[in-house]
Design a protein around this motif. Structure first.
Motif, short mmCIF file in Angstrom:
data_model
loop_
_atom_site.label_atom_id
_atom_site.label_comp_id
_atom_site.label_asym_id
_atom_site.label_seq_id
_atom_site.Cartn_x
_atom_site.Cartn_y
_atom_site.Cartn_z
N ASN A 49 0.72 -1.23 0.09
CA ASN A 49 0.15 0.12 0.24
C ASN A 49 0.99 1.28 0.09
N LEU A 50 1.96 1.30 0.66
CA LEU A 50 2.78 2.21 0.83
C LEU A 50 3.63 2.52 -0.57
N ILE A 51 4.02 1.47 -1.09
CA ILE A 51 4.55 1.36 -2.32
C ILE A 51 3.85 2.06 -3.51
N GLY A 52 2.47 1.80 -3.40
CA GLY A 52 1.66 2.26 -4.39
C GLY A 52 1.34 3.75 -4.19
N LEU A 53 1.32 4.24 -2.87
CA LEU A 53 1.25 5.50 -2.56
C LEU A 53 2.46 6.31 -3.07
N MET A 54 3.50 6.10 -2.87
CA MET A 54 4.73 6.72 -3.51
C MET A 54 4.83 6.73 -5.00
N LEU A 55 4.10 5.60 -5.45
CA LEU A 55 3.89 5.60 -7.16
C LEU A 55 3.02 6.60 -7.63
N ILE A 56 1.87 6.95 -6.50
CA ILE A 56 1.19 8.21 -7.06
C ILE A 56 1.96 9.27 -7.16
N TRP A 57 2.98 9.55 -6.73
CA TRP A 57 4.03 10.73 -6.95
C TRP A 57 4.32 10.54 -8.21
N VAL A 58 4.78 9.50 -8.48
CA VAL A 58 5.41 9.12 -9.92
C VAL A 58 4.35 9.42 -10.83
N PHE A 59 3.25 8.95 -10.88
CA PHE A 59 2.03 9.17 -11.66
C PHE A 59 1.87 10.86 -12.07
N MET A 60 2.00 11.37 -10.85
CA MET A 60 1.52 12.83 -10.94
C MET A 60 2.59 13.77 -11.69
N VAL A 61 3.97 13.34 -11.20
CA VAL A 61 5.27 14.09 -11.76
C VAL A 61 5.21 13.71 -13.44
N GLU A 173 -8.72 17.88 -14.49
CA GLU A 173 -9.36 19.02 -13.83
C GLU A 173 -8.54 20.00 -13.56
N THR A 174 -7.35 19.71 -13.15
CA THR A 174 -6.19 20.97 -12.85
C THR A 174 -4.82 21.03 -13.78
N GLN A 175 -5.40 20.67 -15.04
CA GLN A 175 -4.16 20.50 -15.87
C GLN A 175 -3.44 21.79 -16.14
N HIS A 176 -3.96 23.06 -15.77
CA HIS A 176 -3.54 24.28 -15.76
C HIS A 176 -2.77 24.75 -14.85
N HIS A 177 -3.03 23.79 -13.71
CA HIS A 177 -2.24 24.31 -12.15
C HIS A 177 -1.72 23.12 -11.73
N LEU A 178 -1.28 22.14 -12.55
CA LEU A 178 -0.47 20.95 -12.04
C LEU A 178 0.63 21.22 -11.06
N LYS A 179 1.43 22.22 -11.25
CA LYS A 179 2.44 22.32 -10.20
C LYS A 179 1.97 22.41 -8.88
N HIS A 180 1.03 23.46 -8.62
CA HIS A 180 0.65 23.63 -7.33
C HIS A 180 -0.43 22.46 -6.76
N PHE A 181 -1.04 21.95 -7.55
CA PHE A 181 -1.95 20.77 -7.18
C PHE A 181 -1.19 19.74 -6.81
N VAL A 226 -0.59 18.73 8.54
CA VAL A 226 0.59 19.12 7.24
C VAL A 226 0.05 20.41 6.58
N GLN A 227 -1.31 20.76 6.67
CA GLN A 227 -1.74 21.87 6.10
C GLN A 227 -0.90 23.11 6.51
N LYS A 228 -0.17 23.11 7.68
CA LYS A 228 0.54 24.19 8.23
C LYS A 228 2.03 24.44 7.54
N ILE A 229 2.03 23.42 6.69
CA ILE A 229 3.49 23.29 5.72
C ILE A 229 3.11 24.23 4.26
N SER A 230 3.80 25.09 4.21
CA SER A 230 3.73 25.62 2.80
C SER A 230 4.41 25.02 1.88
N VAL A 231 3.55 24.79 0.70
CA VAL A 231 4.34 24.17 -0.62
C VAL A 231 4.17 24.91 -1.74
#
Length: 231
Positions: A49-61, A173-181, A226-231
């Motif tokens: 499950n954690l491996i899949g979660l990290m692969l979500i990062w790969v998918f989005m990037v 849905e967020t294609q024009h704002h992928l960086k921030h999303f 984690v909402q307190k962390i600005s990204v």
């Protein structure tokens, strides 16, 4: 399958209705499909499950790299990233037979480094420009496609653990704002890791329903933090 598909459709409908990227990122990480899937299959939580979660990062990037950097249209970018997710998921889960605590340690180290890098390079969020399709139409399309995917998920068992059912629609849905999303979603995945961790260590002593409830509490606590962390 239908209940899971409807749940995903409602999430996408909600994402289409809210104007803020931060709110969209919050809706995206809600573990509704995960919870429904666990209830339906009586599944257990594992390192996969954690491996899949990290692969979500790969998918989005990957989606952002193709769409923003290489100027590939969003739908082909989305499809390519999803296929890459499946391929990497297959090899990762087949080859990497590791204990849960090892996967969790890897997640914490990678997440901390990525979020720290994001925090040091914060850029102002641009005004959000919604896509042309009405929210209800997006929700219905998401429900139909998700149902089709869920109907053949038995073919992917053991290969794709946490396939981004929401993600394949969220990036459109967020294609024009992928960086921030993407930055907000990566930060928020710590909350899903908290849910998995809580459920993993309690699954032998609690019923599935109670374990899910405790996991959601852990999810909510970490998500608020984690909402307190600005990204």
């Amino acid at each position: 399958n239908l209940l899971s598909a409807v749940a995903i459709g409602l999430v996408i409908f909600g994402m289409a209705k809210v104007p803020s990227l931060k709110a969209k990122a919050l809706l995206y990480v809600l573990p509704i499909p995960i919870s429904i899937g666990l209830i339906a299959t009586h599944g257990v939580v594992s390192a996969s499950n954690l491996i899949g979660l990290m692969l979500i990062w790969v998918f989005m990037v990957t989606t952002r790299l193709l769409h923003d950097k290489l100027r590939v249209a969003i739908i082909p970018s989305d499809v390519i990233a999803a296929v890459l997710y499946i391929v990497l998921g297959y090899f990762a889960i087949t080859i990497l037979v590791i204990p849960f605590w090892v996967a969790l340690s890897i997640f914490v180290v990678l997440w901390s480094g990525i979020v720290l890098a994001f925090h040091q390079t914060v850029t102002p969020e641009r005004s959000f420009s919604p896509s042309a399709l009405p929210p209800a139409t997006k929700g219905l399309i998401a429900t139909a496609v998700s149902y089709a995917i869920y109907s053949v998920q038995h073919l992917l068992a053991g290969i794709v653990v946490t396939f981004p059912y929401n993600g394949i629609f969220a990036v459109i849905e967020t294609q024009h704002h992928l960086k921030h999303f993407i930055r907000a979603v990566v930060r928020n995945t710590a909350a899903i890791a908290a849910l998995f961790t809580s459920m993993y260590y309690l699954q032998d002593v609690l019923s599935l329903a109670l374990n899910l409830a405790v996991g959601w509490i852990a999810f909510a606590i970490v998500l608020a933090g984690v909402q307190k962390i600005s990204v």
